[in-house]
Enzyme design. Structure first.
Site, PDB file in Angstrom:
ATOM      1  N   THR A  27       0.827  -1.211   0.000  1.00 40.68           N
ATOM      2  CA  THR A  27       0.000   0.000   0.000  1.00 40.68           C
ATOM      3  C   THR A  27       0.855   1.252   0.000  1.00 40.68           C
ATOM      4  O   THR A  27       0.451   2.288  -0.528  1.00 40.68           O
ATOM      5  CB  THR A  27      -0.926  -0.024   1.234  1.00 40.68           C
ATOM      6  N   SER A  74       1.456  -7.530  -0.782  1.00 37.52           N
ATOM      7  CA  SER A  74       2.191  -8.517   0.033  1.00 37.52           C
ATOM      8  C   SER A  74       1.342  -9.713   0.452  1.00 37.52           C
ATOM      9  O   SER A  74       1.872 -10.693   0.971  1.00 37.52           O
ATOM     10  CB  SER A  74       2.822  -7.861   1.260  1.00 37.52           C
ATOM     11  N   THR A 107       1.633  -4.210   4.298  1.00 39.58           N
ATOM     12  CA  THR A 107       1.448  -4.491   5.730  1.00 39.58           C
ATOM     13  C   THR A 107       0.944  -5.912   5.996  1.00 39.58           C
ATOM     14  O   THR A 107       1.111  -6.433   7.093  1.00 39.58           O
ATOM     15  CB  THR A 107       0.446  -3.500   6.360  1.00 39.58           C
ATOM     16  N   ASP A 108       0.314  -6.548   4.982  1.00 40.86           N
ATOM     17  CA  ASP A 108      -0.377  -7.821   5.244  1.00 40.86           C
ATOM     18  C   ASP A 108       0.551  -8.937   5.718  1.00 40.86           C
ATOM     19  O   ASP A 108       0.187  -9.722   6.594  1.00 40.86           O
ATOM     20  CB  ASP A 108      -1.149  -8.276   3.996  1.00 40.86           C
TER      21      ASP A 108
HETATM   22  N1  ASP Z   1      -2.625  -5.571   0.761  1.00 45.04           N
HETATM   23  C1  ASP Z   1      -1.584  -4.582   1.072  1.00 45.04           C
HETATM   24  C2  ASP Z   1      -0.261  -5.313   1.101  1.00 45.04           C
HETATM   25  O1  ASP Z   1       0.001  -6.006   2.047  1.00 45.04           O
HETATM   26  C3  ASP Z   1      -1.896  -3.942   2.374  1.00 45.04           C
HETATM   27  C4  ASP Z   1      -0.916  -2.900   2.828  1.00 45.04           C
HETATM   28  O2  ASP Z   1       0.195  -2.776   2.379  1.00 45.04           O
HETATM   29  O3  ASP Z   1      -1.314  -2.150   3.768  1.00 45.04           O
HETATM   30  O4  ASP Z   1       0.497  -5.215   0.173  1.00 45.04           O
END
Ligand code: ASP
Length: 343
Positions: A27, A74, A107-108
């Site tokens: 993200t 991710s 973040t995932d």
């Molecule tokens: N789906 C995103 C990822 O993990 C979520 C994020 O980065 O906050 O790439």
């Protein structure tokens, strides 16, 4: 892999530390059609040069060497990319010209990648992961400040020897302890019960404690090309043995259980897992609770059943350690328990 060097225009720049920024997507590199949109965006579409250009203050903190290692959401992280990252980090840190690494990530699965690197990187120079909850196009996007803070931590002498770190929302966390605890909040990461190692704000890096578990140069683990099959199953009201039986039939070598409470396991699932142990499958009890540790059940249970307890590692981090331990040729509940008690 694209590589570029961002040379700051500020005078005296050559005295600044040189930090390699490895971008993987997420993200923090996300973009949405309008600035008020913080959920309907595409992750991993903004390149590393654009991320860095959004943070002019970086030029007074470090000389930046940028690389686009991947451009993924991710949630789709792959073991092969973990290997690529670990090898790239080790290669860069072996270069005297590089003082530290920052990895931008989604973040995932950030907590899994961070712990993987904590166990496999073989250097004492700082390695700092960061991310964002809002896409780069959003009002009050959190990525630019998180990136600046991550580079500030990586450029800091205080971060040497602290293992792999995560700089997020002004806090500095140990890779082993951090987990994502909110689906939407900007303060999305916690090191539950244990707390952050320190904080970073306005260019100041302050550590208040150190990670005590062995990491980086003090582990026997390394990233490789061949991975054992290690999966996670959960225990809940009415759990059946279907998933475990299917995994055993598929050749699984390790199973981590996201147990209830203190790693307790539904009787049906426990029966299937006990039979799996008899077939040579390593079984680790973790908890789905999200904080606290899973105690070893001693002679009453774990010893008799051949199970290992995961201490404070959540199921997904326990899977990382089990993957690496099995890949390193470790076997048997006693040896694996020693590993879970050490790292
Ligand atoms: N789906 C995103 C990822 O993990 C979520 C994020 O980065 O906050 O790439």
């Amino acid at each position: 892999m694209n590589t570029s060097t961002h040379t700051p225009s500020a005078g005296g720049a050559s005295a600044l530390p040189c930090i390699a920024v490895l971008a993987t997507g997420g993200t923090i590199a996300g973009s949405a059609p309008d600035a008020a949109n913080t959920s309907g965006y595409q992750a991993g579409v903004v390149g590393v040069a654009q991320l860095l250009d959004a943070v002019p203050a970086l030029s007074s903190v470090a000389r930046i060497q940028a690389e686009q290692v991947a451009s993924i959401d991710s949630k789709d992280m792959a073991l092969s990319l973990w290997t690529t990252l670990a090898e790239r980090v080790d290669t860069l840190l072996a270069d005297d010209a590089i003082d530290g690494i920052v990895i931008t990530h989604g973040t995932d699965t950030l907590e899994e990648t961070a712990y993987f690197l904590q166990l496999t990187v073989k250097h004492t120079k700082p390695v700092v992961l960061t991310a964002a909850m809002r896409p780069s196009s959003a009002l009050s996007a959190d990525g630019p400040l998180n990136l600046l803070n991550a580079v500030t931590v990586a450029a800091s002498r205080a971060a040497h020897g602290q293992g792999v770190l995560v700089a997020f929302n002004n806090r500095i966390h140990c890779a082993r302890d951090i987990a994502k605890t909110s689906t939407y909040a900007v303060d999305a990461f916690q090191s539950a019960e244990i707390g952050a190692l320190g904080w970073v704000q306005d260019g100041r890096v302050e550590f208040q404690r150190r990670a005590l578990r062995a990491h980086t140069v003090a582990t026997p683990f390394k990233a490789g090309a061949a991975w054992p099959m290690v999966e996670v199953v959960a225990s809940y009201a009415g759990t059946s043995r279907v998933a475990v039986d299917a995994l055993v039939a598929a050749g699984v070598q390790g199973i981590v259980v996201a147990g209830t409470g203190n790693g307790s396991i539904h009787a049906s699932l426990q029966q299937a897992l006990t039979e799996a142990v008899a077939k040579g499958v390593a079984v680790v009890r973790s908890s789905r609770v999200g904080s606290g540790h899973v105690m070893r059940n001693g002679a009453a249970a774990d010893d008799a059943l051949g199970f290992v307890s995961a201490d404070t590692l959540n199921p997904y981090k326990a899977r990382v350690l089990l993957l690496l331990a099995l890949a390193a040729g470790q076997s048997g509940a006693a040896a694996l328990q020693h590993t879970f008690d050490t790292y």
